[in-house]
Write a protein that holds these residues in place. Sequence first.
Motif, PDB file in Angstrom:
ATOM      1  N   VAL A  85       0.858  -1.179   0.000  1.00 16.78           N
ATOM      2  CA  VAL A  85       0.000   0.000   0.000  1.00 16.78           C
ATOM      3  C   VAL A  85       0.899   1.235   0.000  1.00 16.78           C
ATOM      4  N   VAL A  86       0.682   2.112  -0.961  1.00 16.33           N
ATOM      5  CA  VAL A  86       1.448   3.356  -1.054  1.00 16.33           C
ATOM      6  C   VAL A  86       0.493   4.520  -0.891  1.00 16.33           C
ATOM      7  N   GLY A  87       0.656   5.267   0.179  1.00 15.00           N
ATOM      8  CA  GLY A  87      -0.073   6.519   0.357  1.00 15.00           C
ATOM      9  C   GLY A  87       0.829   7.665  -0.051  1.00 15.00           C
ATOM     10  N   ALA A  88       0.389   8.460  -1.021  1.00 16.67           N
ATOM     11  CA  ALA A  88       1.266   9.474  -1.611  1.00 16.67           C
ATOM     12  C   ALA A  88       0.612  10.841  -1.608  1.00 16.67           C
ATOM     13  N   ALA A  89       1.357  11.836  -1.150  1.00 11.41           N
ATOM     14  CA  ALA A  89       0.900  13.217  -1.244  1.00 11.41           C
ATOM     15  C   ALA A  89       0.761  13.599  -2.711  1.00 11.41           C
ATOM     16  N   GLY A  90      -0.360  14.210  -3.064  1.00 13.29           N
ATOM     17  CA  GLY A  90      -0.591  14.620  -4.444  1.00 13.29           C
ATOM     18  C   GLY A  90      -1.144  13.548  -5.348  1.00 13.29           C
ATOM     19  N   ALA A 135     -15.521  11.722   9.088  1.00 12.87           N
ATOM     20  CA  ALA A 135     -14.716  12.752   8.444  1.00 12.87           C
ATOM     21  C   ALA A 135     -13.434  12.943   9.231  1.00 12.87           C
ATOM     22  N   VAL A 136     -12.368  13.258   8.515  1.00 10.16           N
ATOM     23  CA  VAL A 136     -11.072  13.517   9.131  1.00 10.16           C
ATOM     24  C   VAL A 136     -10.526  14.825   8.570  1.00 10.16           C
ATOM     25  N   LEU A 137     -10.094  15.686   9.462  1.00 12.60           N
ATOM     26  CA  LEU A 137      -9.369  16.896   9.103  1.00 12.60           C
ATOM     27  C   LEU A 137      -7.885  16.609   9.238  1.00 12.60           C
ATOM     28  N   ALA A 138      -7.154  16.662   8.145  1.00 12.33           N
ATOM     29  CA  ALA A 138      -5.700  16.524   8.175  1.00 12.33           C
ATOM     30  C   ALA A 138      -5.115  17.927   8.149  1.00 12.33           C
ATOM     31  N   ALA A 139      -4.630  18.363   9.294  1.00 14.90           N
ATOM     32  CA  ALA A 139      -4.261  19.766   9.486  1.00 14.90           C
ATOM     33  C   ALA A 139      -2.790  19.878   9.841  1.00 14.90           C
ATOM     34  N   GLY A 140      -2.009  20.351   8.896  1.00 16.97           N
ATOM     35  CA  GLY A 140      -0.593  20.580   9.125  1.00 16.97           C
ATOM     36  C   GLY A 140      -0.219  21.915   8.507  1.00 16.97           C
ATOM     37  N   THR A 141       0.816  21.900   7.667  1.00 13.95           N
ATOM     38  CA  THR A 141       1.118  23.103   6.888  1.00 13.95           C
ATOM     39  C   THR A 141      -0.081  23.476   6.035  1.00 13.95           C
ATOM     40  N   GLY A 142      -0.705  22.466   5.425  1.00 14.95           N
ATOM     41  CA  GLY A 142      -1.923  22.658   4.652  1.00 14.95           C
ATOM     42  C   GLY A 142      -3.128  22.162   5.415  1.00 14.95           C
ATOM     43  N   LEU A 143      -4.250  22.053   4.702  1.00 18.75           N
ATOM     44  CA  LEU A 143      -5.492  21.614   5.332  1.00 18.75           C
ATOM     45  C   LEU A 143      -6.348  20.919   4.291  1.00 18.75           C
ATOM     46  N   GLY A 158      -7.598  21.452   0.513  1.00 15.18           N
ATOM     47  CA  GLY A 158      -6.385  20.797   0.033  1.00 15.18           C
ATOM     48  C   GLY A 158      -5.874  21.405  -1.260  1.00 15.18           C
ATOM     49  N   TRP A 159      -6.205  22.700  -1.512  1.00 17.43           N
ATOM     50  CA  TRP A 159      -5.842  23.338  -2.775  1.00 17.43           C
ATOM     51  C   TRP A 159      -4.515  24.083  -2.711  1.00 17.43           C
ATOM     52  N   GLY A 160      -3.776  23.927  -1.628  1.00 18.06           N
ATOM     53  CA  GLY A 160      -2.477  24.582  -1.535  1.00 18.06           C
ATOM     54  C   GLY A 160      -2.577  25.968  -0.920  1.00 18.06           C
ATOM     55  N   HIS A 161      -1.428  26.498  -0.495  1.00 15.54           N
ATOM     56  CA  HIS A 161      -1.442  27.714   0.305  1.00 15.54           C
ATOM     57  C   HIS A 161      -1.791  28.964  -0.495  1.00 15.54           C
ATOM     58  N   LEU A 162      -1.698  28.914  -1.830  1.00 18.13           N
ATOM     59  CA  LEU A 162      -2.065  30.072  -2.628  1.00 18.13           C
ATOM     60  C   LEU A 162      -3.561  30.129  -2.917  1.00 18.13           C
ATOM     61  N   LEU A 163      -4.208  28.979  -3.010  1.00 18.71           N
ATOM     62  CA  LEU A 163      -5.612  28.931  -3.398  1.00 18.71           C
ATOM     63  C   LEU A 163      -6.542  28.452  -2.298  1.00 18.71           C
ATOM     64  N   ASP A 165      -6.295  25.695   1.454  1.00 19.65           N
ATOM     65  CA  ASP A 165      -5.737  25.197   2.721  1.00 19.65           C
ATOM     66  C   ASP A 165      -6.167  26.097   3.873  1.00 19.65           C
ATOM     67  N   CYS A 166      -7.418  26.548   3.820  1.00 22.96           N
ATOM     68  CA  CYS A 166      -7.909  27.548   4.771  1.00 22.96           C
ATOM     69  C   CYS A 166      -7.967  26.966   6.181  1.00 22.96           C
ATOM     70  N   GLY A 167      -7.352  27.655   7.105  1.00 25.28           N
ATOM     71  CA  GLY A 167      -7.279  27.205   8.482  1.00 25.28           C
ATOM     72  C   GLY A 167      -6.059  26.383   8.800  1.00 25.28           C
ATOM     73  N   GLY A 168      -5.266  26.033   7.788  1.00 28.07           N
ATOM     74  CA  GLY A 168      -4.046  25.263   8.007  1.00 28.07           C
ATOM     75  C   GLY A 168      -2.921  26.131   8.551  1.00 28.07           C
ATOM     76  N   GLY A 169      -1.762  25.496   8.771  1.00 24.06           N
ATOM     77  CA  GLY A 169      -0.645  26.195   9.374  1.00 24.06           C
ATOM     78  C   GLY A 169      -0.153  27.371   8.557  1.00 24.06           C
ATOM     79  N   ALA A 170      -0.050  27.218   7.237  1.00 26.63           N
ATOM     80  CA  ALA A 170       0.406  28.326   6.398  1.00 26.63           C
ATOM     81  C   ALA A 170      -0.619  29.461   6.394  1.00 26.63           C
ATOM     82  N   TRP A 171      -1.893  29.103   6.405  1.00 22.91           N
ATOM     83  CA  TRP A 171      -2.958  30.115   6.448  1.00 22.91           C
ATOM     84  C   TRP A 171      -2.870  30.910   7.750  1.00 22.91           C
ATOM     85  N   ILE A 172      -2.707  30.240   8.865  1.00 26.48           N
ATOM     86  CA  ILE A 172      -2.602  30.919  10.164  1.00 26.48           C
ATOM     87  C   ILE A 172      -1.351  31.796  10.200  1.00 26.48           C
ATOM     88  N   GLY A 173      -0.220  31.247   9.751  1.00 26.62           N
ATOM     89  CA  GLY A 173       1.014  32.019   9.761  1.00 26.62           C
ATOM     90  C   GLY A 173       0.933  33.243   8.879  1.00 26.62           C
TER      91      GLY A 173
END
Length: 341
Positions: A85-90, A135-143, A158-163, A165-173
């Motif tokens: 089983v391979v779980g892959a970002a993206g 439901a699961v919220l995966a909340a790190g740098t993104g969301l 999960g659309w990335g920090h420019l579009l 990831d609202c409420g995620g770490g990059a959004w808060i920062g």
Amino acid sequence: MTPWTRQDALPFAREHGVLAVDSGGSGLRVALGTAGRGTVAQRSSAVPVRTGGQGIDPAHLLEQLVPLVSALTAETGIERLATVVVGAAGFSTLGDSLRAALPSALAREFGVRTTALAADAVTAYVGALGQRPGAVLAAGTGLIAVGTDLRAWRRADGWGHLLGDCGGGAWIGRAGLEAALRAHDGRSGGSAALLACAQEQFGPMPGLPGLLYPRPDRAAVLASFASQVAECAPGDPVAADILRAAARHMADSAAAVCPDGGEPSAGDAVCVAVTGGLLKLGDPLLAPLDAELARRLPYARRVPAEGDPLHGAVRIGIALATEAFTLPRDQTMTYVLNHES
């Protein structure tokens, strides 16, 4: 984890192995075990798998994986890999090359009979909740939020920090640094406390754009300021408002993917879990998040995450090996291929 020697592991040699892989921005984590015994040993690589114009590079993933698997089989004595089983970002948006090439490559290299390729949000879900609706919220740098009623997957953000990831770490920062810059300029909505923290971390504010904009890891740099926002929140209303807004965004995403359910007291009530590094911010974020989830999802039961994405990949592998896999299958979230014997 208890170290294993080959002599200790000899009883595993006749069992069919389950290999679980978690591929993300910080590299690979790999676990090897069996359906009957779970995880026996783990290895990791700090080199992230390349992503190019064709998506996630299957050849580079295999190049990273082979030496890790060799070390694990030598350590455990598990030499027959039946399920991978391979779980892959993206994977959901950049997984075409993996789907096309990786299953056959794994079958050739390791004699694998069943391969599952999954989005990292799916392995995060299964690690947190297992095979039950919710439901699961995966909340790190993104969301990103993922939910299922066991018939289909739903995802939000999960659309990335420019579009997004609202409420995620990059959004808060980013929101915290905006408040710092407002204070620096003398505009309304600024925070003197956040300005002091930003100057301590990044230096004089006029230099901040030059430090931030050219960096390929700017999402991580933005997220590094989220902890400062949380530290200021108890005594600073601007920082506290940022975290309350983040909590609302997170609850919005959870509500968008959570299946309908019965009363919270019902035995089959859907579950909601939060996982990821953003949990380290503690009560300044989690208290408003709990309140928002209770308001938006009164029928759901909030539960702690049981494990991380690698644990989720292990769970998927064991379920496939024992013919107990009940989650939805599709091309972009959970792609399962059984090879010819």
